[in-house]
Every structure is written in C-alpha cells, then in structure tokens.
Design a protein around this motif. Structure first.
Motif, PDB file in Angstrom:
ATOM      1  N   ARG A   1       1.707   2.204  -5.476  1.00  0.00           N
ATOM      2  CA  ARG A   1       1.963   3.364  -6.331  1.00  0.00           C
ATOM      3  C   ARG A   1       2.456   2.868  -7.684  1.00  0.00           C
ATOM      4  O   ARG A   1       1.978   1.856  -8.187  1.00  0.00           O
ATOM      5  CB  ARG A   1       2.975   4.278  -5.643  1.00  0.00           C
TER       6      ARG A   1
ATOM      7  N   GLN B   1      -3.405  -1.121  -3.699  1.00  0.00           N
ATOM      8  CA  GLN B   1      -3.179   0.330  -3.669  1.00  0.00           C
ATOM      9  C   GLN B   1      -1.695   0.699  -3.700  1.00  0.00           C
ATOM     10  O   GLN B   1      -1.251   1.630  -3.025  1.00  0.00           O
ATOM     11  CB  GLN B   1      -3.858   0.960  -2.454  1.00  0.00           C
TER      12      GLN B   1
ATOM     13  N   LYS C   1       0.825  -1.207   0.000  1.00  0.00           N
ATOM     14  CA  LYS C   1       0.000   0.000   0.000  1.00  0.00           C
ATOM     15  C   LYS C   1       0.860   1.258   0.000  1.00  0.00           C
ATOM     16  O   LYS C   1       1.765   1.429   0.837  1.00  0.00           O
ATOM     17  CB  LYS C   1      -0.934   0.004   1.216  1.00  0.00           C
ATOM     18  N   ASN C   2       0.570   2.127  -0.960  1.00  0.00           N
ATOM     19  CA  ASN C   2       1.220   3.437  -1.077  1.00  0.00           C
ATOM     20  C   ASN C   2       2.732   3.354  -1.297  1.00  0.00           C
ATOM     21  O   ASN C   2       3.464   4.285  -0.984  1.00  0.00           O
ATOM     22  CB  ASN C   2       0.949   4.299   0.163  1.00  0.00           C
TER      23      ASN C   2
END
Length: 231
Positions: free
Chosen positions: A217, A215, A187-188
């Motif tokens: 990047r 999620q 995530k991220n």
C-alpha cells in the motif's frame, strides 16, 4: 565511574549515555522548519501546507512522504560515517530517536519497517547493514513489524558517489527486488523504508518500486541524514 558517559561525536564526557556534548550538539545540523514533504530537504520560508521541492516536482517519487532529522554535514556526517564504516553501533539508538521525532504523522499499526538492502558481497565485507540496524531500532520504538529481508539487492551496483542524478537512477535500475518472504509481508500493507542517507533518492526509489511490485500500500521513507545545501 569506570566507564563515564561519552559524547557520541567527540568522545568528551557527557551527563547521559548515548548523547552529545553541548559543543557537538550545537554543531549538529538538525533539520527544522519547512521541509519538502517528499524528500525532507529543508526549504526557505514558512507554510501551513505540505510543499514539495523543485526536484521532487520534476522527478516524482514512488512514496507519499519522506523525512530526515539531520542534514548530511558536520557532526551529522561524522556520525553517519562512524555508523556506516566504523562499527559504531552505539549511535543507533540515539539516531533512531531522532528519526522517530521526524515522523510527520501517525503510522498505521500494520506498517512494516524495511531497510534498504546491501548486496551480499558488501554485507560480508562490512559484516552488518547500517540501514537494517536503524530500521530494527525504529521498528522497536514505534512498535511495528521489522522485516530485514523483504528486499534483495541481486546486482552489485557501483558506488554512487560523484555520479549525476541521472547516472544514479540508471545505476540502481532493476537492481533491487522483493524476496519471497517479502512478497508475503509487503502485500496490502503500508511500508516504511529506512536508509542512512538520501542524496538523489535513486536507491530508495528502486526499493519503493520493488515494494509496489509486491503490491504494498502506501510507502513512506525515513533516512538519518539528507544531503542538502546549507541554508
């Protein structure tokens, strides 16, 4: 003197460990010059701009760039098959060096290196995941986090050999998901996906979509060898 260095490909004597002899090096199809920015396939001509091949413009890729240091042919094919099916773990370190040399731009320090997963039954039969070995070595050389269990192949897919491009994408659709641990680490964060060979890119696309679901990047892909026609 007891165990002199041998060529990774032919077994002949060489000056340094984990290298190729002059003859095998000359026959190894390293990818040089202009390549597709998304899949790493060699392209004719020269350009100062990043370009895309016809396939990538037609299909679209769920990652921002992809590279391969070798074309899947000749000595390169021999090395990939030896790593994949012959327990030749001694190939990994040199292969990872070649892959590091193909990275087109600096990677963010929080990038997580993720291998394409094997289904559990194939992993038990083979005893190791060659993509994970490459990813681990690459992460070490680039000083990045390695997450071997970020993705899971929950459905055993049939061999993709001999299948059309459309059939390859259909076969791996929804076969790969992120794990609970993967959800935490992806995530991220930017992701570098690692595999041994790219043919159509179907498996890497399934992995990239699983990362997007978690999620992540930006996603990049790196393989040891790219299936491509000789120039």
């Amino acid at each position: 003197m007891i165990y002199p260095p041998q060529c990774l490909a032919c077994g002949g004597l060489v000056d340094q460990e984990h290298g190729l002899c002059a003859a095998c090096f000359a026959e190894t199809p390293f990818v040089t010059g202009l390549v597709c920015d998304l899949c790493g396939v060699p392209l004719p001509g020269v350009s100062e701009d990043r370009v895309q091949c016809d396939d990538c413009m037609a299909i679209g890729r769920p990652w921002i760039w992809g590279r391969a240091p070798l074309r899947y042919d000749g000595v390169a094919r021999k090395l990939v098959l030896a790593l994949k099916h012959g327990d030749r773990h001694d190939i990994v370190d040199t292969a990872a060096d070649w892959m590091v040399g193909s990275v087109p731009q600096p990677l963010a320090s929080d990038t997580v290196v993720v291998p394409v997963p094997l289904h559990l039954t194939r992993l038990l039969k083979r005893r190791y995941n060659q993509s994970a070995l490459l990813a681990q070595a690459l992460a070490r050389k680039l000083d990045l986090q390695f997450c071997p269990d970020a993705l899971r192949r929950h459905r055993r897919t049939a061999s993709l050999d001999g299948k059309s491009r459309a059939a390859r994408f259909a076969e791996v659709a929804d076969a790969i998901t992120h794990t609970p641990r993967g959800a935490q680490h992806l995530k991220n964060r930017p992701v570098l996906l690692i595999d041994d060979v790219m043919t159509s890119g179907a498996t890497l696309a399934a992995c990239a979509l699983a990362c997007h679901t978690a999620q992540s990047r930006e996603i990049c892909v790196m393989v040891l060898a790219r299936v491509a026609k000789a120039a």
